[in-house]
Design a protein around this motif. Sequence first.
Motif, PDB file in Angstrom:
ATOM      1  N   PRO A  60       0.822  -1.224   0.000  1.00 55.63           N
ATOM      2  CA  PRO A  60       0.000   0.000   0.000  1.00 55.63           C
ATOM      3  C   PRO A  60       0.854   1.271   0.000  1.00 55.63           C
ATOM      4  O   PRO A  60       0.807   2.060   0.951  1.00 55.63           O
ATOM      5  N   TRP A  61       1.628   1.448  -1.070  1.00 62.34           N
ATOM      6  CA  TRP A  61       2.598   2.540  -1.045  1.00 62.34           C
ATOM      7  C   TRP A  61       2.826   3.170  -2.401  1.00 62.34           C
ATOM      8  O   TRP A  61       2.517   2.589  -3.452  1.00 62.34           O
ATOM      9  N   LYS A  62       3.363   4.363  -2.337  1.00 68.26           N
ATOM     10  CA  LYS A  62       3.814   5.076  -3.534  1.00 68.26           C
ATOM     11  C   LYS A  62       4.959   5.975  -3.070  1.00 68.26           C
ATOM     12  O   LYS A  62       4.859   6.615  -2.022  1.00 68.26           O
ATOM     13  N   PHE A  63       6.021   6.005  -3.842  1.00 66.59           N
ATOM     14  CA  PHE A  63       7.193   6.810  -3.481  1.00 66.59           C
ATOM     15  C   PHE A  63       7.378   7.898  -4.528  1.00 66.59           C
ATOM     16  O   PHE A  63       7.565   7.598  -5.711  1.00 66.59           O
ATOM     17  N   ILE A  64       7.293   9.128  -4.085  1.00 63.01           N
ATOM     18  CA  ILE A  64       7.432  10.241  -5.025  1.00 63.01           C
ATOM     19  C   ILE A  64       8.895  10.666  -5.047  1.00 63.01           C
ATOM     20  O   ILE A  64       9.481  10.964  -3.995  1.00 63.01           O
ATOM     21  N   VAL A  65       9.470  10.645  -6.237  1.00 64.82           N
ATOM     22  CA  VAL A  65      10.878  11.018  -6.420  1.00 64.82           C
ATOM     23  C   VAL A  65      10.924  12.485  -6.821  1.00 64.82           C
ATOM     24  O   VAL A  65      10.395  12.859  -7.872  1.00 64.82           O
ATOM     25  N   VAL A  66      11.520  13.299  -5.984  1.00 68.88           N
ATOM     26  CA  VAL A  66      11.555  14.732  -6.260  1.00 68.88           C
ATOM     27  C   VAL A  66      12.983  15.154  -6.591  1.00 68.88           C
ATOM     28  O   VAL A  66      13.901  14.955  -5.788  1.00 68.88           O
ATOM     29  N   ARG A  67      13.164  15.698  -7.800  1.00 70.19           N
ATOM     30  CA  ARG A  67      14.489  16.188  -8.218  1.00 70.19           C
ATOM     31  C   ARG A  67      14.459  17.687  -8.507  1.00 70.19           C
ATOM     32  O   ARG A  67      15.496  18.317  -8.617  1.00 70.19           O
ATOM     33  N   ASP A  68      13.262  18.220  -8.690  1.00 70.72           N
ATOM     34  CA  ASP A  68      13.099  19.631  -9.044  1.00 70.72           C
ATOM     35  C   ASP A  68      13.562  20.518  -7.871  1.00 70.72           C
ATOM     36  O   ASP A  68      13.090  20.350  -6.738  1.00 70.72           O
ATOM     37  N   GLU A  69      14.457  21.470  -8.161  1.00 72.69           N
ATOM     38  CA  GLU A  69      15.053  22.294  -7.092  1.00 72.69           C
ATOM     39  C   GLU A  69      14.001  23.084  -6.320  1.00 72.69           C
ATOM     40  O   GLU A  69      14.052  23.187  -5.096  1.00 72.69           O
ATOM     41  N   ARG A  70      13.041  23.641  -7.052  1.00 70.67           N
ATOM     42  CA  ARG A  70      12.026  24.476  -6.403  1.00 70.67           C
ATOM     43  C   ARG A  70      11.131  23.625  -5.484  1.00 70.67           C
ATOM     44  O   ARG A  70      10.836  24.017  -4.355  1.00 70.67           O
ATOM     45  N   ILE A  71      10.784  22.439  -5.953  1.00 66.58           N
ATOM     46  CA  ILE A  71       9.923  21.572  -5.136  1.00 66.58           C
ATOM     47  C   ILE A  71      10.699  21.043  -3.917  1.00 66.58           C
ATOM     48  O   ILE A  71      10.162  20.965  -2.811  1.00 66.58           O
ATOM     49  N   LYS A  72      11.985  20.732  -4.137  1.00 63.96           N
ATOM     50  CA  LYS A  72      12.804  20.277  -2.990  1.00 63.96           C
ATOM     51  C   LYS A  72      12.848  21.366  -1.917  1.00 63.96           C
ATOM     52  O   LYS A  72      12.733  21.080  -0.718  1.00 63.96           O
ATOM     53  N   SER A 111       9.184  20.882   6.034  1.00 65.70           N
ATOM     54  CA  SER A 111       9.773  19.915   6.965  1.00 65.70           C
ATOM     55  C   SER A 111      10.540  20.672   8.048  1.00 65.70           C
ATOM     56  O   SER A 111      11.750  20.478   8.236  1.00 65.70           O
ATOM     57  N   ALA A 112       9.848  21.545   8.714  1.00 68.08           N
ATOM     58  CA  ALA A 112      10.421  22.328   9.814  1.00 68.08           C
ATOM     59  C   ALA A 112      11.687  23.068   9.379  1.00 68.08           C
ATOM     60  O   ALA A 112      12.634  23.194  10.143  1.00 68.08           O
ATOM     61  N   ARG A 113      11.675  23.529   8.130  1.00 68.92           N
ATOM     62  CA  ARG A 113      12.819  24.277   7.552  1.00 68.92           C
ATOM     63  C   ARG A 113      14.141  23.531   7.693  1.00 68.92           C
ATOM     64  O   ARG A 113      15.174  24.122   7.985  1.00 68.92           O
ATOM     65  N   GLN A 114      14.083  22.227   7.479  1.00 68.60           N
ATOM     66  CA  GLN A 114      15.322  21.430   7.493  1.00 68.60           C
ATOM     67  C   GLN A 114      15.909  21.502   6.074  1.00 68.60           C
ATOM     68  O   GLN A 114      15.755  20.593   5.262  1.00 68.60           O
ATOM     69  N   TYR A 115      16.593  22.622   5.809  1.00 69.51           N
ATOM     70  CA  TYR A 115      17.019  22.917   4.432  1.00 69.51           C
ATOM     71  C   TYR A 115      18.054  21.926   3.894  1.00 69.51           C
ATOM     72  O   TYR A 115      18.223  21.823   2.681  1.00 69.51           O
ATOM     73  N   PHE A 116      18.706  21.213   4.786  1.00 70.51           N
ATOM     74  CA  PHE A 116      19.719  20.262   4.287  1.00 70.51           C
ATOM     75  C   PHE A 116      19.113  19.221   3.353  1.00 70.51           C
ATOM     76  O   PHE A 116      19.811  18.695   2.476  1.00 70.51           O
ATOM     77  N   ILE A 117      17.819  18.947   3.513  1.00 66.67           N
ATOM     78  CA  ILE A 117      17.259  17.888   2.649  1.00 66.67           C
ATOM     79  C   ILE A 117      17.251  18.310   1.178  1.00 66.67           C
ATOM     80  O   ILE A 117      17.315  17.478   0.289  1.00 66.67           O
ATOM     81  N   ALA A 118      17.213  19.644   0.949  1.00 67.75           N
ATOM     82  CA  ALA A 118      17.190  20.140  -0.431  1.00 67.75           C
ATOM     83  C   ALA A 118      18.587  20.182  -1.055  1.00 67.75           C
ATOM     84  O   ALA A 118      18.724  20.372  -2.266  1.00 67.75           O
ATOM     85  N   GLU A 119      19.629  19.966  -0.242  1.00 68.80           N
ATOM     86  CA  GLU A 119      20.996  19.901  -0.798  1.00 68.80           C
ATOM     87  C   GLU A 119      21.193  18.628  -1.627  1.00 68.80           C
ATOM     88  O   GLU A 119      21.969  18.607  -2.578  1.00 68.80           O
ATOM     89  N   ALA A 120      20.484  17.571  -1.228  1.00 72.37           N
ATOM     90  CA  ALA A 120      20.647  16.279  -1.918  1.00 72.37           C
ATOM     91  C   ALA A 120      20.003  16.360  -3.307  1.00 72.37           C
ATOM     92  O   ALA A 120      19.044  17.103  -3.505  1.00 72.37           O
ATOM     93  N   PRO A 121      20.500  15.582  -4.277  1.00 73.28           N
ATOM     94  CA  PRO A 121      19.921  15.648  -5.617  1.00 73.28           C
ATOM     95  C   PRO A 121      18.497  15.104  -5.689  1.00 73.28           C
ATOM     96  O   PRO A 121      17.744  15.454  -6.592  1.00 73.28           O
ATOM     97  N   ILE A 122      18.147  14.241  -4.711  1.00 76.19           N
ATOM     98  CA  ILE A 122      16.819  13.607  -4.736  1.00 76.19           C
ATOM     99  C   ILE A 122      16.216  13.628  -3.329  1.00 76.19           C
ATOM    100  O   ILE A 122      16.928  13.418  -2.338  1.00 76.19           O
TER     101      ILE A 122
END
Length: 172
Positions: A44-56, A63-74
């Motif tokens: 019962p799952w779906k995994f959304i892969v986000v690579r777009d810089e603006r969406i990241k 996510s509580a302004r945890q900006y480090f997650i947007a440093e990663a490519p995905i």
Amino acid sequence: MEVLEAIRKRRSIRKYKGDPLPEDTFHRILEAGRLAPSGKNFQPWKFIVVRDERIKHQLAEASARQYFIAEAPIIIVACGFPEQSYARLGRYMSSWAVDVAIALQQMMLQATAEGVSTCWIGAFEEQEVKKILQVPEEVRVLGLTPLGYPAEDPPARPRKPLEQIISYDRYY
Ligand SMILES: Cc1cc2nc3c(=O)[nH]c(=O)nc-3n(C[C@H](O)[C@H](O)[C@H](O)COP(=O)(O)O)c2cc1C
């Protein structure tokens, strides 16, 4: 890499290089999630892969302004389907969150085996994340993880000793 070796090596990484992942590496990480067990094999799952810089960036804000997650490519956003999961786990709960967590953790361990880092992100505003990604109302968001090469090498975080977490033949 042996399973226990990957389990031992995994760390929550909070600094990333922006380097992209090779497609075959990324595919094996997704495959590790796809093969996960689930209640009644409902998957019962779906995994959304986000690579777009603006969406990241938007996801990091949500996510509580945890900006480090947007440093990663995905960023992977793990979603679950409560209405399509095993409803009577232990006769008291639905299995969807357990199912999705197992699948995401399998991806995270395969990532470790590939030299790719992750970090479970549980501090997020579900409604905001759903809005950003156009997730349907009946679908839930369980967690996120960045996927990328580490820019830090933290030591292992402490764990309780086995004696404290295991009992034999009864609860004590
Ligand atoms: C359900 C869950 C939610 C978490 N949420 C966050 C989070 O929002 N941000 C973060 O930086 N780490 C988060 N973590 C990571 C934990 O802090 C981390 O796993 C724990 O401190 C042990 O460190 P280790 O993963 O390096 O062994 C979360 C972990 C789990 C399992």
